[in-house]
Design a protein around this motif. Structure first.
Motif, mmCIF file in Angstrom:
data_model
loop_
_atom_site.group_PDB
_atom_site.id
_atom_site.type_symbol
_atom_site.label_atom_id
_atom_site.label_comp_id
_atom_site.label_asym_id
_atom_site.label_seq_id
_atom_site.Cartn_x
_atom_site.Cartn_y
_atom_site.Cartn_z
ATOM 1 N N SER A 58 30.942 36.663 20.523
ATOM 2 C CA SER A 58 30.723 35.659 19.481
ATOM 3 C C SER A 58 30.008 34.426 20.030
ATOM 4 N N ALA A 59 30.325 34.027 21.236
ATOM 5 C CA ALA A 59 29.617 32.895 21.846
ATOM 6 C C ALA A 59 28.142 33.232 22.075
ATOM 7 N N ALA A 60 27.881 34.450 22.516
ATOM 8 C CA ALA A 60 26.490 34.858 22.746
ATOM 9 C C ALA A 60 25.715 34.927 21.430
ATOM 10 N N TYR A 61 26.299 35.535 20.393
ATOM 11 C CA TYR A 61 25.632 35.598 19.096
ATOM 12 C C TYR A 61 25.390 34.202 18.527
ATOM 13 N N SER A 62 26.362 33.316 18.654
ATOM 14 C CA SER A 62 26.193 31.949 18.159
ATOM 15 C C SER A 62 25.050 31.246 18.879
ATOM 16 N N GLY A 63 24.982 31.436 20.181
ATOM 17 C CA GLY A 63 23.886 30.850 20.948
ATOM 18 C C GLY A 63 22.538 31.397 20.527
ATOM 19 N N THR B 134 40.528 40.088 23.337
ATOM 20 C CA THR B 134 40.349 38.654 23.551
ATOM 21 C C THR B 134 39.022 38.319 24.241
ATOM 22 N N LEU C 13 35.362 37.075 22.292
ATOM 23 C CA LEU C 13 34.977 35.681 22.536
ATOM 24 C C LEU C 13 33.613 35.588 23.199
ATOM 25 N N THR C 14 33.370 36.433 24.160
ATOM 26 C CA THR C 14 32.069 36.443 24.835
ATOM 27 C C THR C 14 30.958 36.827 23.874
#
Length: 64
Positions: A46-51, A39, A43-44
């Motif tokens: 994917s958020a970093a890659y999206s950023g 979890t 999440l961490t």
């Protein structure tokens, strides 16, 4: 820091996530597998890659 350097750090973070998952399996720690590796880590990451994609690819040259 360049985009390449940031992606390298993100890849090392992903490798650490695999190590946490392996440790959870080997040590039979459910919280490592379910909470951290299944979890929080994804999440961490994917958020970093999206950023990174939003921040660096907007200014990138290229096309189809």
């Amino acid at each position: 820091m360049t985009a390449s350097g940031l992606f390298e750090v993100a890849n090392l973070f992903a490798m650490a996530g695999w190590l946490v998952l392996a440790a959870g399996v080997l040590l039979q720690r459910r919280w490592l597998r379910r909470t951290l590796a299944a979890t929080a880590w994804p999440l961490t990451l994917s958020a970093a890659y999206s950023g990174l994609v939003l921040f660096f690819f907007i200014n990138a040259d290229g096309g189809f």
